[in-house]
Design a protein around this motif. Structure first.
Motif, PDB file in Angstrom:
ATOM      1  N   PRO A 203       0.766  18.226  17.041  1.00 42.98           N
ATOM      2  CA  PRO A 203       0.618  17.993  15.901  1.00 42.98           C
ATOM      3  C   PRO A 203      -0.661  17.162  15.152  1.00 42.98           C
ATOM      4  O   PRO A 203      -1.320  16.457  15.914  1.00 42.98           O
ATOM      5  N   GLN A 204      -0.837  17.647  13.914  1.00 42.72           N
ATOM      6  CA  GLN A 204      -2.469  16.900  13.516  1.00 42.72           C
ATOM      7  C   GLN A 204      -1.834  16.337  11.974  1.00 42.72           C
ATOM      8  O   GLN A 204      -1.335  17.010  11.061  1.00 42.72           O
ATOM      9  N   VAL A 205      -2.159  14.960  12.115  1.00 43.06           N
ATOM     10  CA  VAL A 205      -1.798  13.979  10.973  1.00 43.06           C
ATOM     11  C   VAL A 205      -2.895  13.591  10.234  1.00 43.06           C
ATOM     12  O   VAL A 205      -3.921  13.291  10.952  1.00 43.06           O
ATOM     13  N   SER A 206      -2.701  13.619   8.998  1.00 45.68           N
ATOM     14  CA  SER A 206      -3.878  12.880   8.337  1.00 45.68           C
ATOM     15  C   SER A 206      -3.147  11.790   7.338  1.00 45.68           C
ATOM     16  O   SER A 206      -2.188  12.257   6.696  1.00 45.68           O
ATOM     17  N   ILE A 207      -3.894  10.786   6.940  1.00 47.96           N
ATOM     18  CA  ILE A 207      -3.339   9.680   6.205  1.00 47.96           C
ATOM     19  C   ILE A 207      -4.362   9.442   5.063  1.00 47.96           C
ATOM     20  O   ILE A 207      -5.555   9.094   5.257  1.00 47.96           O
ATOM     21  N   VAL A 208      -3.871   9.626   3.893  1.00 46.17           N
ATOM     22  CA  VAL A 208      -4.749   8.885   2.599  1.00 46.17           C
ATOM     23  C   VAL A 208      -3.949   7.984   1.942  1.00 46.17           C
ATOM     24  O   VAL A 208      -2.822   8.064   1.418  1.00 46.17           O
TER      25      VAL A 208
ATOM     26  N   ASN B 217       3.265  21.547   8.519  1.00 45.07           N
ATOM     27  CA  ASN B 217       4.509  21.324   8.643  1.00 45.07           C
ATOM     28  C   ASN B 217       4.689  20.178   7.215  1.00 45.07           C
ATOM     29  O   ASN B 217       4.926  19.177   7.289  1.00 45.07           O
ATOM     30  N   GLU B 218       4.945  21.151   6.022  1.00 43.94           N
ATOM     31  CA  GLU B 218       5.147  20.491   4.890  1.00 43.94           C
ATOM     32  C   GLU B 218       6.391  19.614   4.916  1.00 43.94           C
ATOM     33  O   GLU B 218       6.494  18.499   4.069  1.00 43.94           O
ATOM     34  N   ASP B 219       7.400  19.919   5.576  1.00 43.57           N
ATOM     35  CA  ASP B 219       8.694  19.187   5.421  1.00 43.57           C
ATOM     36  C   ASP B 219       8.627  17.930   6.085  1.00 43.57           C
ATOM     37  O   ASP B 219       9.362  16.817   5.585  1.00 43.57           O
ATOM     38  N   LEU B 220       7.568  17.678   6.908  1.00 44.14           N
ATOM     39  CA  LEU B 220       7.310  16.153   7.384  1.00 44.14           C
ATOM     40  C   LEU B 220       6.192  15.479   6.861  1.00 44.14           C
ATOM     41  O   LEU B 220       6.181  14.550   6.918  1.00 44.14           O
ATOM     42  N   SER B 221       5.688  16.071   5.825  1.00 43.19           N
ATOM     43  CA  SER B 221       4.571  15.431   4.909  1.00 43.19           C
ATOM     44  C   SER B 221       5.366  14.457   3.832  1.00 43.19           C
ATOM     45  O   SER B 221       6.330  15.108   3.443  1.00 43.19           O
ATOM     46  N   ILE B 222       4.757  13.402   3.556  1.00 44.18           N
ATOM     47  CA  ILE B 222       5.643  12.306   2.509  1.00 44.18           C
ATOM     48  C   ILE B 222       4.656  11.458   2.067  1.00 44.18           C
ATOM     49  O   ILE B 222       3.816  10.833   2.857  1.00 44.18           O
TER      50      ILE B 222
ATOM     51  N   VAL C 230       9.064   8.007   8.422  1.00 45.11           N
ATOM     52  CA  VAL C 230       8.352   9.143   8.804  1.00 45.11           C
ATOM     53  C   VAL C 230       9.529  10.098   9.138  1.00 45.11           C
ATOM     54  O   VAL C 230      10.030   9.570  10.187  1.00 45.11           O
ATOM     55  N   PRO C 231       9.757  11.415   8.579  1.00 49.62           N
ATOM     56  CA  PRO C 231      10.772  12.368   9.023  1.00 49.62           C
ATOM     57  C   PRO C 231      10.441  12.392  10.558  1.00 49.62           C
ATOM     58  O   PRO C 231       9.523  12.481  10.888  1.00 49.62           O
ATOM     59  N   LEU C 232      11.523  12.733  11.229  1.00 51.51           N
ATOM     60  CA  LEU C 232      11.816  12.945  12.781  1.00 51.51           C
ATOM     61  C   LEU C 232      11.519  11.443  13.769  1.00 51.51           C
ATOM     62  O   LEU C 232      12.042  11.157  14.512  1.00 51.51           O
TER      63      LEU C 232
ATOM     64  N   ASP D  79       0.842  -1.155   0.092  1.00 54.05           N
ATOM     65  CA  ASP D  79      -0.123   0.121   0.093  1.00 54.05           C
ATOM     66  C   ASP D  79       0.910   1.438  -0.149  1.00 54.05           C
ATOM     67  O   ASP D  79       1.918   1.366   0.422  1.00 54.05           O
ATOM     68  N   VAL D  80       0.407   2.389  -0.421  1.00 56.56           N
ATOM     69  CA  VAL D  80       1.044   3.520  -0.533  1.00 56.56           C
ATOM     70  C   VAL D  80       0.165   4.684   0.232  1.00 56.56           C
ATOM     71  O   VAL D  80      -1.036   4.692  -0.041  1.00 56.56           O
ATOM     72  N   VAL D  81       0.889   5.245   1.092  1.00 58.58           N
ATOM     73  CA  VAL D  81       0.220   6.161   1.820  1.00 58.58           C
ATOM     74  C   VAL D  81       0.556   7.530   1.789  1.00 58.58           C
ATOM     75  O   VAL D  81       1.800   8.002   1.679  1.00 58.58           O
ATOM     76  N   GLN D  82      -0.153   8.757   1.735  1.00 59.94           N
ATOM     77  CA  GLN D  82       0.328  10.197   1.866  1.00 59.94           C
ATOM     78  C   GLN D  82       0.157  10.606   3.409  1.00 59.94           C
ATOM     79  O   GLN D  82      -0.975  10.548   3.631  1.00 59.94           O
TER      80      GLN D  82
END
Length: 214
Positions: free
Chosen positions: A112-117, A64-69, A81-83, A55-58
Motif C-alpha cells: 500500500p502507498q498512503v499519502s496524507i494531506v 484504492n479509492e474505496d479506502l481513501s477518506i 480508516v477503512p479496513l 485537524d482534518v486530513v485527506q
C-alpha cells in the motif's frame, strides 16, 4: 523539538484553563527559567507539522479509492480508516501517520502507498493563539502575528480596568513542557513609558492582569 511540539496542545489547554480559573497571583518563576523562556525563538515555519484534535486530513491510498477518506482528528487523537479502524494521529506528522496506516494496510493489500494531506489545521490555530485575561476591559484571544508585544495585546483588549494591579501582571509561557510565569510591569509600561518588560510574544502566550486586593 518534535516531542515538545506534540505535547504543546495539551499543555496549552491546561494553561488556558488554569489562568482563566484565577492563577494571576502565581509567583514568578526563577530568574533562570524566565531568561530561558524569554530567549526561546519563535518556532520555525519550516518545522514539520504535528497533527492534533480538530485537524482534518485527506487519507489517499494509491489505486484504492474505496479506502481513501477525508476525516477529522477526534478529541481522543485518533482517526478512523477503512479496513484498519482507529489509528493514532495526534502527536504525529502527516508522514508518520501515512507510514502507520501503510503498515496496518499491508495486512490486507499488497504494498500500500498512503499519502496524507492536512486540509484544515484547527489544532495549530488554537495552540498559536495569544490571549489576555483578568482585569482588562475585554478579555481577548487572537491568532499570533509576528512582532506582537504585551502592550499590543493589552491595548487590543481595551486597556485595563480601574481595579487592575498593573505591575503584578504575569506573562505565562510554555517552555520545555513547563509553564513559566514571567513578571510584567504593566503600570510602568502604560504610565511611565518604561518598555523594559514590554516583551515580544510567542504563540500560545497568555497575559493575566490581576485585580488589586482591598
Amino acid at each position: 523539538m518534535t516531542v515538545a511540539k506534540s505535547l504543546l496542545n495539551g499543555v496549552v489547554s491546561v494553561l488556558v484553563l488554569t489562568v482563566l480559573s484565577g492563577c494571576s497571583s502565581t509567583p514568578s518563576s526563577s530568574p533562570e527559567r524566565i531568561q530561558q523562556a524569554l530567549e526561546t525563538p519563535v518556532t520555525s515555519e519550516n518545522e514539520e507539522y504535528v497533527l492534533g484534535p480538530t485537524d482534518v486530513v485527506q487519507v489517499s491510498v494509491w489505486r484504492n479509492e474505496d479506502l481513501s477518506i477525508a476525516v477529522p482528528v477526534r478529541p481522543d487523537g485518533k482517526i478512523s480508516v477503512p479496513l484498519v479502524g482507529d489509528v493514532q494521529a495526534s502527536g504525529r506528522s502527516p508522514q508518520q501517520l501515512a507510514d502507520s496506516i501503510e503498515t496496518q494496510l499491508a495486512q490486507y493489500i499488497r504494498e500500500p502507498q498512503v499519502s496524507i494531506v492536512v486540509t484544515s489545521m484547527g489544532s495549530n490555530e488554537f495552540v498559536n493563539r495569544v490571549r489576555v485575561t483578568g482585569a482588562v476591559q475585554q478579555p481577548t484571544s487572537v491568532p499570533y502575528r509576528e512582532g506582537m508585544t504585551v502592550l499590543d495585546m493589552v491595548l487590543g483588549s481595551g486597556g485595563v480596568t480601574p481595579f487592575a494591579a498593573q505591575n503584578e501582571t504575569r506573562l505565562y509561557r510554555v517552555h520545555e513542557g513547563d509553564v513559566v510565569a514571567i513578571p510584567v510591569r504593566l503600570g510602568d509600561i502604560l504610565s511611565d513609558g518604561d518598555i523594559t518588560t514590554n516583551y515580544s510574544l510567542r504563540p500560545g502566550d497568555i497575559i493575566s492582569v490581576p485585580e488589586r486586593s482591598f
